[in-house]
Design a protein around this motif. Structure first.
Motif, PDB file in Angstrom:
ATOM      1  N   PRO A  31       0.878  -1.166  -0.306  1.00 58.08           N
ATOM      2  CA  PRO A  31       0.578  -0.119  -0.090  1.00 58.08           C
ATOM      3  C   PRO A  31       0.532   1.412  -0.021  1.00 58.08           C
ATOM      4  N   GLY A  32       2.144   1.220   0.608  1.00 65.53           N
ATOM      5  CA  GLY A  32       3.175   2.066   0.382  1.00 65.53           C
ATOM      6  C   GLY A  32       3.927   2.736  -0.960  1.00 65.53           C
ATOM      7  N   HIS A  33       3.539   1.616  -2.168  1.00 68.75           N
ATOM      8  CA  HIS A  33       3.825   1.717  -3.328  1.00 68.75           C
ATOM      9  C   HIS A  33       5.922   1.768  -2.744  1.00 68.75           C
ATOM     10  N   LEU A  34       6.336   0.819  -2.245  1.00 66.42           N
ATOM     11  CA  LEU A  34       7.171   0.622  -2.153  1.00 66.42           C
ATOM     12  C   LEU A  34       8.643  -0.148  -2.907  1.00 66.42           C
ATOM     13  N   TYR A  35       7.831  -0.637  -3.593  1.00 66.27           N
ATOM     14  CA  TYR A  35       8.671  -2.540  -4.407  1.00 66.27           C
ATOM     15  C   TYR A  35       8.908  -1.225  -5.242  1.00 66.27           C
ATOM     16  N   SER A  36       9.954  -1.660  -6.167  1.00 71.06           N
ATOM     17  CA  SER A  36      10.745  -1.382  -7.583  1.00 71.06           C
ATOM     18  C   SER A  36      11.533  -2.185  -8.023  1.00 71.06           C
ATOM     19  N   LEU A  37      11.245  -2.576  -9.068  1.00 72.24           N
ATOM     20  CA  LEU A  37      12.649  -2.781 -10.195  1.00 72.24           C
ATOM     21  C   LEU A  37      13.851  -1.937 -10.358  1.00 72.24           C
ATOM     22  N   SER A  38      15.065  -1.432  -9.757  1.00 71.98           N
ATOM     23  CA  SER A  38      16.052  -0.544  -9.576  1.00 71.98           C
ATOM     24  C   SER A  38      16.668  -0.375 -10.913  1.00 71.98           C
ATOM     25  N   GLU A  39      16.427   0.676 -11.990  1.00 77.69           N
ATOM     26  CA  GLU A  39      16.506   0.356 -13.153  1.00 77.69           C
ATOM     27  C   GLU A  39      17.820   0.475 -13.160  1.00 77.69           C
ATOM     28  N   GLU A  40      19.178   0.549 -12.931  1.00 75.84           N
ATOM     29  CA  GLU A  40      20.156   0.453 -12.815  1.00 75.84           C
ATOM     30  C   GLU A  40      20.759  -0.775 -12.535  1.00 75.84           C
TER      31      GLU A  40
END
Lengths: 431, 91
Positions: free
Chosen positions: B40-49
């Motif tokens: 719910p915090g949108h804290l996960y993402s794929l690192s662009e680097e």
């Protein structure tokens, strides 16, 4: 270390833990409550409202004096589809007179106040202390480990919330499954007391509760809620974790909350308010099928940690179960300490007393409610039918109107007068 | 209001160390990325680097959803240590 043991350690300063500590202290037992937040309540999230009738007998003075927000005198249900909404409002004169049936609550203030009452009774409440593990002795629970310290206790009451790490460590529950849990997100919006009263059409001190169902969860199991607090509004949305995982195309949970909030029938309530907090937590949705084993040698599990939560559709309950199970756990623990028998054979008494209380009885009565409430048609087909029907009734255009009955029948046949609708109707018997 | 701004409304005391640990091998093999959608915090993402899954633990609301939704067992999630993490002022 054995000779320095406390009578009881309670893990978690939510309503279950506080109720347990309060009753143990009242019984003259040495009790220590460990809370990982800055103060009890600071890690706790509710929708929420509490129904006080079931718990008055358990903690009369607490229920009478507690700093609740507003007593609910008005129930609203809003059914939404993608581009319309239907709102039902139900008010009862009897709800406006004491004793009140339910109150809106905020946990930071309520639980902190409750913990002061525990301290007044002689219980020790230690904040900022996370319990890392259980302490074992001869195969039974003998205390807890917290921040590198070992704290011995004859009985541990695990009231560490829906994620209960302790119940898992004690082997009383298996890892949590997506199908048994929902994610709840909640925003707090500050608004003047008078504006709340004017906006919701209630008198001073009175409150309203609004449930939302339909397109807001995009066909997924769940719904929205809005509660009036004294000078804030609690606005939130609940969605099944499994439903969210199965959803294609995938959607981020936080977007559901944002889209919900942007709907005109929702935005009107919070307009002009200032957002103060954004909270989230998991809720057990499994009902009686989701409860853990409740005891083992030297340990009892209470409240959300045990899975005591119940979604009855229109009413959603958890805090009453927390208070009642906390009190019952404390009473069984007191008896066990007096008898000098903290074996699981004796502690089985906990489950027996819960079984004769409203806690397990209500959970048993609503054993099948989840099967009924999970039906995706509740979130898309029925809201659409209702909306289309009202659209036909209210719309006047340049083409001559069809007979109303025939229009309604056409829609009913399209949406509900079919085999699926029959099955849904029959499934209601389970509620 | 952006999700980051919403989280910024909260009182949070940050630990230096993350209370959420990921097993990158598991994340690499994962197709659904349930964590990204469930949080719910949108804290996960794929690192662009690096292309690796990253989690901004500092904004964690401590709801536990990712721990349940990551059915592949990558998310090792514990409560932040005493004194740390979100402190709800309303709850």
């Amino acid at each position: 270390m054995a000779e320095e043991k406390l009578d009881a350690v309670v893990v978690g300063g939510g309503l279950a833990g506080l109720a347990a500590a309060y009753r143990l202290a009242e019984a003259g037992k040495q009790v220590l409550l460990l809370e990982r937040g800055d103060a009890p309540g600071s890690k706790n999230v509710t929708g929420g409202r509490i129904y006080v009738e079931p718990i008055k007998a358990f903690l009369p003075s607490i229920v009478d004096e507690a700093p609740f927000e507003r007593h609910v005198v008005k129930e609203m249900i809003t059914v939404v589809d993608e581009e319309s909404s239907v709102q039902l409002e139900y008010a009862r004169d009897a709800w406006r007179k004491a004793p009140y049936m339910s109150y809106t609550v905020l946990r930071a203030s309520l639980d902190k106040w409750f913990s002061e009452k525990v301290a007044e009774k002689g219980g020790f409440v230690i904040p900022n202390r996370k319990v890392d593990d259980l302490l074992w002795e001869d195969g039974r629970v003998a205390g807890v480990k917290a921040g590198g310290e070992e704290i011995g206790a004859h009985i541990v009451i695990a009231a560490d919330g829906a994620l209960s790490f302790l119940a898992e460590k004690a082997g009383l529950r298996t890892p949590l499954k997506p199908a048994n849990y929902a994610l709840a997100m909640k925003e707090i919006h500050k608004l003047d007391e008078e504006r709340i009263e004017e906006r919701f059409g209630v008198e001073k001190g009175e409150g309203a509760a609004n449930l939302f169902v339909g397109a807001l969860t995009k066909g997924m199991f769940g719904g929205g809620f809005l509660y009036t607090n004294r000078d804030t509004l609690s606005l939130g949305i609940v969605v099944g974790i499994d439903a969210l995982m199965q959803k294609r195309p995938q959607i981020e949970a936080y977007r559901l909350m944002d889209e919900f909030k942007a709907r005109p029938e929702v935005a009107r309530w919070i307009q002009g308010g200032e957002m103060k907090e954004y909270a989230a937590h998991i809720i057990s949705e499994a009902g009686i099928g989701g409860i853990s084993k409740l005891y083992t040698d030297g340990m009892l599990v209470a409240g959300d940690a045990a899975g005591f939560a119940l979604n009855m559709g229109i009413t959603v309950r958890g805090m009453e179960f927390a208070v009642a199970s906390g009190v019952i756990a404390a009473e069984v623990a007191t008896d066990a300490l007096n008898k000098g028998d903290i074996s699981k054979r004796y502690l089985a008494e906990y489950e027996k007393r819960l079984a004769s209380s409203f806690v397990l009885r209500d959970l048993e009565t609503f054993r099948h409610s989840k099967e009924v409430l999970e039906n995706p048609r509740l979130f898309n087909v029925y809201p659409k039918f209702l909306s289309s029907l009202l659209n036909v009734l209210f719309t006047v255009s340049d083409t001559p109107r069809k007979n109303l009955y025939r229009s309604a029948m056409t829609l009913a046949k399209q949406y509900i007068l079919n085999w699926e609708g029959m099955k849904d109707f029959w499934s209601l018997r389970k509620l | 209001m952006k999700i980051e701004e919403k989280i910024a409304c909260n009182a949070i005391k940050n630990d230096k160390e993350s209370h959420i640990k990921l097993t990158q091998n598991v994340c690499k093999a994962c197709k659904e990325r349930f964590c990204i959608y469930a949080c719910p915090g949108h804290l996960y993402s794929l690192s662009e680097e690096t292309g690796e899954m990253v989690v901004e633990y500092a904004g964690c609301l401590e709801c536990g959803t990712c721990r349940i939704a990551c059915v592949y067992g990558s998310v090792a999630w514990e409560y932040p240590g005493g004194e740390y993490g979100v402190q709800y002022r309303y709850g």
